[in-house]
Structure formats: structure tokens, C-alpha cells
Design a protein around this motif. Structure first.
Motif, PDB file in Angstrom:
ATOM      1  N   HIS A   1      75.865 -27.262  82.966  1.00  0.00           N
ATOM      2  CA  HIS A   1      74.963 -26.133  82.712  1.00  0.00           C
ATOM      3  C   HIS A   1      73.559 -26.489  83.201  1.00  0.00           C
ATOM      4  O   HIS A   1      72.675 -26.843  82.414  1.00  0.00           O
ATOM      5  CB  HIS A   1      74.946 -25.796  81.221  1.00  0.00           C
ATOM      6  CG  HIS A   1      76.295 -25.512  80.635  1.00  0.00           C
ATOM      7  ND1 HIS A   1      76.971 -24.323  80.845  1.00  0.00           N
ATOM      8  CD2 HIS A   1      77.119 -26.283  79.862  1.00  0.00           C
ATOM      9  CE1 HIS A   1      78.130 -24.359  80.221  1.00  0.00           C
ATOM     10  NE2 HIS A   1      78.246 -25.527  79.621  1.00  0.00           N
ATOM     11  N   PRO A   2      73.313 -26.381  84.507  1.00  0.00           N
ATOM     12  CA  PRO A   2      72.012 -26.776  85.067  1.00  0.00           C
ATOM     13  C   PRO A   2      70.820 -26.006  84.495  1.00  0.00           C
ATOM     14  O   PRO A   2      69.690 -26.489  84.582  1.00  0.00           O
ATOM     15  CB  PRO A   2      72.176 -26.484  86.569  1.00  0.00           C
ATOM     16  CG  PRO A   2      73.645 -26.505  86.809  1.00  0.00           C
ATOM     17  CD  PRO A   2      74.262 -25.972  85.554  1.00  0.00           C
ATOM     18  N   LEU A   3      71.066 -24.835  83.905  1.00  0.00           N
ATOM     19  CA  LEU A   3      69.958 -24.087  83.312  1.00  0.00           C
ATOM     20  C   LEU A   3      69.337 -24.832  82.125  1.00  0.00           C
ATOM     21  O   LEU A   3      68.245 -24.476  81.675  1.00  0.00           O
ATOM     22  CB  LEU A   3      70.422 -22.690  82.880  1.00  0.00           C
ATOM     23  CG  LEU A   3      70.772 -21.710  84.013  1.00  0.00           C
ATOM     24  CD1 LEU A   3      71.264 -20.383  83.442  1.00  0.00           C
ATOM     25  CD2 LEU A   3      69.555 -21.473  84.911  1.00  0.00           C
ATOM     26  N   LEU A   4      70.020 -25.843  81.638  1.00  0.00           N
ATOM     27  CA  LEU A   4      69.484 -26.657  80.547  1.00  0.00           C
ATOM     28  C   LEU A   4      68.456 -27.672  81.036  1.00  0.00           C
ATOM     29  O   LEU A   4      67.769 -28.301  80.227  1.00  0.00           O
ATOM     30  CB  LEU A   4      70.623 -27.400  79.831  1.00  0.00           C
ATOM     31  CG  LEU A   4      71.635 -26.542  79.062  1.00  0.00           C
ATOM     32  CD1 LEU A   4      72.774 -27.432  78.556  1.00  0.00           C
ATOM     33  CD2 LEU A   4      70.958 -25.829  77.899  1.00  0.00           C
TER      34      LEU A   4
ATOM     35  N   PRO B   1      65.413 -27.629  82.538  1.00  0.00           N
ATOM     36  CA  PRO B   1      64.000 -27.569  82.145  1.00  0.00           C
ATOM     37  C   PRO B   1      63.736 -28.027  80.707  1.00  0.00           C
ATOM     38  O   PRO B   1      62.793 -28.783  80.457  1.00  0.00           O
ATOM     39  CB  PRO B   1      63.639 -26.093  82.345  1.00  0.00           C
ATOM     40  CG  PRO B   1      64.560 -25.644  83.432  1.00  0.00           C
ATOM     41  CD  PRO B   1      65.849 -26.355  83.137  1.00  0.00           C
ATOM     42  N   ASN B   2      64.573 -27.594  79.768  1.00  0.00           N
ATOM     43  CA  ASN B   2      64.359 -28.024  78.384  1.00  0.00           C
ATOM     44  C   ASN B   2      64.683 -29.508  78.222  1.00  0.00           C
ATOM     45  O   ASN B   2      64.028 -30.222  77.443  1.00  0.00           O
ATOM     46  CB  ASN B   2      65.208 -27.207  77.415  1.00  0.00           C
ATOM     47  CG  ASN B   2      64.732 -27.348  75.980  1.00  0.00           C
ATOM     48  OD1 ASN B   2      63.680 -26.827  75.613  1.00  0.00           O
ATOM     49  ND2 ASN B   2      65.482 -28.081  75.170  1.00  0.00           N
TER      50      ASN B   2
ATOM     51  N   HIS C   1      68.913 -29.871  73.505  1.00  0.00           N
ATOM     52  CA  HIS C   1      68.792 -28.516  72.966  1.00  0.00           C
ATOM     53  C   HIS C   1      67.630 -28.401  71.978  1.00  0.00           C
ATOM     54  O   HIS C   1      67.414 -27.316  71.428  1.00  0.00           O
ATOM     55  CB  HIS C   1      70.082 -28.112  72.259  1.00  0.00           C
ATOM     56  CG  HIS C   1      71.283 -28.046  73.154  1.00  0.00           C
ATOM     57  ND1 HIS C   1      71.503 -27.017  74.040  1.00  0.00           N
ATOM     58  CD2 HIS C   1      72.322 -28.920  73.318  1.00  0.00           C
ATOM     59  CE1 HIS C   1      72.640 -27.226  74.702  1.00  0.00           C
ATOM     60  NE2 HIS C   1      73.145 -28.376  74.290  1.00  0.00           N
TER      61      HIS C   1
ATOM     62  N   ARG D   1      62.758 -31.448  87.985  1.00  0.00           N
ATOM     63  CA  ARG D   1      63.798 -30.406  87.941  1.00  0.00           C
ATOM     64  C   ARG D   1      64.622 -30.408  89.225  1.00  0.00           C
ATOM     65  O   ARG D   1      65.870 -30.398  89.184  1.00  0.00           O
ATOM     66  CB  ARG D   1      63.164 -29.029  87.714  1.00  0.00           C
ATOM     67  CG  ARG D   1      64.165 -27.877  87.867  1.00  0.00           C
ATOM     68  CD  ARG D   1      63.538 -26.529  87.609  1.00  0.00           C
ATOM     69  NE  ARG D   1      62.417 -26.211  88.485  1.00  0.00           N
ATOM     70  CZ  ARG D   1      62.543 -25.758  89.734  1.00  0.00           C
ATOM     71  NH1 ARG D   1      63.746 -25.603  90.285  1.00  0.00           N
ATOM     72  NH2 ARG D   1      61.465 -25.461  90.452  1.00  0.00           N
TER      73      ARG D   1
ATOM     74  N   GLU E   1      68.606 -31.219  89.719  1.00  0.00           N
ATOM     75  CA  GLU E   1      69.480 -30.200  90.305  1.00  0.00           C
ATOM     76  C   GLU E   1      70.266 -30.763  91.480  1.00  0.00           C
ATOM     77  O   GLU E   1      71.492 -30.570  91.569  1.00  0.00           O
ATOM     78  CB  GLU E   1      68.638 -29.004  90.753  1.00  0.00           C
ATOM     79  CG  GLU E   1      68.099 -28.160  89.610  1.00  0.00           C
ATOM     80  CD  GLU E   1      67.099 -27.102  90.065  1.00  0.00           C
ATOM     81  OE1 GLU E   1      66.708 -26.271  89.231  1.00  0.00           O
ATOM     82  OE2 GLU E   1      66.710 -27.114  91.253  1.00  0.00           O
TER      83      GLU E   1
END
Length: 410
Positions: free
Chosen positions: A276-279, A281-282, A342, A369, A373
Motif C-alpha cells: 500500500h504505497p499510499l501509506l 507519506p505517513n 499508522h 517519498r 516509491e
């Protein structure tokens, strides 16, 4: 008997925080926990500075420049500015001077300007990741630091400042010399002085050239920046260049290395990040929190400060331990020492807070980032790192690696 107990208490107390202690540099976090619990306002009498270790105390101090001044330097060492012959950088100024310079610099150093670099950064990362893969295929053990973690911020900072490729090899020696002197002011001070002088001479010439013949680089934008008739002098621009080179190179390199170490220690979270690369930034914010690249920076009190029953006299150096505050369970909860990609992160301390919030934070975040990626897409988890032979940076004020051997599987 009383004398023995007093002496023992002094011996037990003083070694808690000496930033140059090799044992503390190797693993500072148990020391920080003890400081938070037992001595939230710690006095190192031998070195003549105080230290704050709790999140709330540090956060408030950083947001009160009228009480906690930056103008006397950013380390516990007295007179470090005069020792190194530093230019008058805006990070060592207080409002209103700092406000004026930051406003002018921000006018040139905009998020849109940085965003334009994303294709260049991605191409650079892809090329270097693929080069690591080729070397591994030939049986070579690659050093992740020298292969990508160090060259990446060097390229980005040089690109931002408009330094031609043939001059970019000068950046790392300048940064290393200044950083090593900051780690221990008894070592390599002359080397750091030479580095500062080399940096100043180079960018003075560049400023003069850009004023005479403008281009589209950052130096030109800084020479042309204007707010309400106010402009930047060459000295102001030199200070910005110093901050970008001495601070930007080392910190991003360390952030990449530290992050890789935590992914090794938390493989389940690494697999989740790959899926889940959208994670990402957090996760970067959590990497910044749990292992602060800059362990802490100092301020100087302009008046007496009462805190936790201790009076800090006016004119005292106060070292704000960002890394300790970032693991303070009073703010982050009982799992503050654990990685959690998370985690809801409101305001960590790794980029400071208040008027001196890191001006290059958005650049660092973008670089890391893109790194994750492309590493995730092109390598995934098909690698092993020899952490036993990795080498940590020996520094009192920054935390990271100088060598990380990595072997990539086909």
C-alpha cells in the motif's frame, strides 16, 4: 558516609547526558527516558548547559523565540559561531530579523519551485536503484549510503542552487567537515573553517555572477526576491546556501538509512508499505518521529525561566532534545518507542516548531517519498542488508549511518 552518598549521587547524575559520550551516541534512548522521568530540566555543570527532554517543554520553548533565542548558536557548545566563522544564517536569528529574511527566502523557495524538481528526482532515483541492481547481479555488495542515500540530497541541493555538475563533488566534503566539527568541537575545527570559507567564496562569486547575468536558478531568484521594497544581500543568500548544504545533505541521507533500519526491525510493516504505497507519506512522518535525524538543537535564554521547580538563569544555553520529546509517552502514548506507520502524528519535533520550522522540510519529504516509491516498485523486499557491518555516524547531534551494505536479489 554523607560525603560518599553525595559523591555517588553526583557521579550518577552527571553522566546521564553528555552529548559527546560514545555510549550515549550508540544508544541514546534509555538515557533520554531517564532524563524525562528524573531530570526533565537537566543541568550539565561541567559543560555549562541545560537540557529539556519532555515533548511539551520543548514544543513551548521552540515557539517562544523571545525567551529562547537562536542568536547565540544551536549547540550546547559556547561560541560555536565564532569558532567556525559561520555566515549570519537566518536559522541563528530571532524575529524580527529572522522574520524578514525568512519571508524573502520563502518568496523564492516556494513549494511550486520544489515540485518542479520531482521528475528530475525520480529519474535520478530510478537510475541509481537500477545501478544498484546491476552491481548486485554482478555479485557486488553495494553500499546504500554512497550508492543513493548520499548522492540524492547532494544532487537536489545542487540543482536547487544552480550549481553545475562539475562542481557538485565539492558539496559532500563541505557538509562532512562542518558536520564532523559539530559532532565534536575538539576535532577537525580547522577543516570545518576551511569548508565554510570555501563555501562562502564559491557562492559569493555565484551571487555576483547571477546579479550580473540572471538565469532561472534559485540563486537568481534569491537575488531578485523583494517584499515591500526589501531585498536580500549576498550575505543573506550565503547564509541560506550554508543551511541548505550543511543541513540538507546530511539529514536526508540519515533519514533514509534510519528508515531502512526500522523496516528491517518491523518486517510486517515493511510488507504493508510495499502493498500500500499510499501509506508512505505517513510512514515518513513516523520514521522522522521515532529516530530524529537531528537529535536536538540549542537555544539561549533571554530571561530567567522557571520550569519543573528549576530556575534556568538568563543567558543559559538550553539544549532541546527533539529525539527525546519525539518518544515521550506523555505525548505519544505507551508505545512511543515502537514503530507504527499508522500512527496519527500531529506535530513531531524533527523539523523543529515555531518560527524556525525547517524551511526544507517539503524537499526532504519529497526525496524520501520518491526513494521509497521506486525502491518498492523496483526491488520490493528482494534484498538483504548486513546490519552487523553497517557503520553508524559518530555525532553528538545527528543520528544515522555512514555505511549500509546491501545485496539485492534478482
Amino acid at each position: 558516609m554523607e560525603a560518599i552518598e553525595t559523591q555517588q549521587a553526583e557521579i550518577d547524575y552527571d553522566p546521564i547526558y553528555d552529548p559527546f559520550n560514545p555510549e550515549l551516541i550508540a544508544n541514546p534512548y534509555p538515557f533520554y527516558a531517564r532524563l524525562r522521568d528524573e531530570h526533565p530540566v537537566y543541568l550539565n555543570e561541567r559543560m555549562g548547559f541545560y537540557a529539556l527532554s519532555r515533548y511539551d517543554d520543548i514544543f513551548r520553548a521552540l515557539r517562544k523565540p523571545q525567551v529562547f533565542s537562536s542568536a547565540q548558536g544551536l549547540t550546547p557548545v559556547k561560541d560555536e559561531i565564532s569558532q567556525l566563522g559561520l555566515p549570519p544564517t537566518f536559522i541563528m536569528m530571532d524575529p524580527p530579523d529572522h522574520t524578514r529574511l525568512r519571508r524573502l527566502i520563502t518568496k523564492a523557495f516556494t513549494p511550486d519551485t520544489v515540485k518542479e524538481l520531482e521528475p528530475t528526482i525520480r529519474t535520478f532515483v530510478v537510475d541509481h536503484v537500477e545501478a544498484m541492481k546491476r552491481k548486485s547481479a554482478d555479485g557486488e555488495v553495494v553500499d546504500l549510503v554512497s550508492a543513493i542515500a548520499s548522492p540524492l540530497p547532494t544532487m537536489v541541493v545542487a540543482n536547487i542552487l544552480g550549481v553545475p555538475p562539475e562542481d557538485r563533488e565539492k558539496f559532500d566534503p563541505w557538509s562532512d567537515a562542518i558536520t564532523s566539527a559539530s559532532a565534536d568541537f575538539t576535532l577537525d575545527v580547522q577543516k570545518a573553517i576551511d569548508a565554510v570559507q570555501g563555501l562562502m567564496t564559491y557562492f559569493t562569486t555565484m551571487c555576483q555572477a547571477r546579479r550580473a547575468e540572471p538565469t532561472d536558478d534559485m540563486i537568481t531568484k534569491l537575488t531578485q526576491a523583494e517584499v515591500d521594497g526589501d531585498t536580500l544581500t549576498d550575505w543573506d543568500i550565503l547564509g541560506f546556501c550554508f543551511v541548505m548544504i550543511a543541513g540538507g545533505n546530511d539529514t536526508t541521507t540519515n533519514l533514509i538509512g534510519n528508515s531502512m533500519k526500522f523496516l528491517h526491525e518491523y518486517p510486517d510493516q515493511h510488507r504493508e508499505l510495499l502493498a500500500h504505497p499510499l501509506l508512505i507519506p505517513n510512514a515518513i512522518e513516523e520514521f522522522l518521529r521515532i529516530e530524529s535525524v537531528v537529535q536536538g538543537l540549542s537555544r539561549t535564554t533571554t530571561q530567567d525561566v522557571e520550569l519543573h521547580g528549576v530556575t534556568i538563569p538568563a543567558g543559559s544555553k538550553v539544549h532541546n532534545l527533539y529525539a527525546s520529546g519525539n518518544r515521550d509517552p506523555r505525548h505519544w502514548g505507551d508505545d512511543a518507542d515502537e514503530l507504527n506507520i499508522h500512527r496519527e502524528i500531529d506535530r513531531h519535533l524533527s523539523f523543529a516548531q515555531g518560527p524556525h520550522f525547517c524551511i526544507g522540510a517539503h524537499v526532504a519529504r519529497m526525496m524520501v517519498r520518491i526513494y521509497f516509491e521506486e525502491m518498492g516498485t523496483r526491488i520490493g523486499d528482494r534484498f538483504e542488508i548486513d546490519w552487523e557491518n553497517a557503520e553508524r555516524r559518530h555525532s553528538a547531534f545527528t543520528r544515522g549511518f555512514t555505511k549500509i551494505p546491501i545485496q539485492i536479489r534478482a
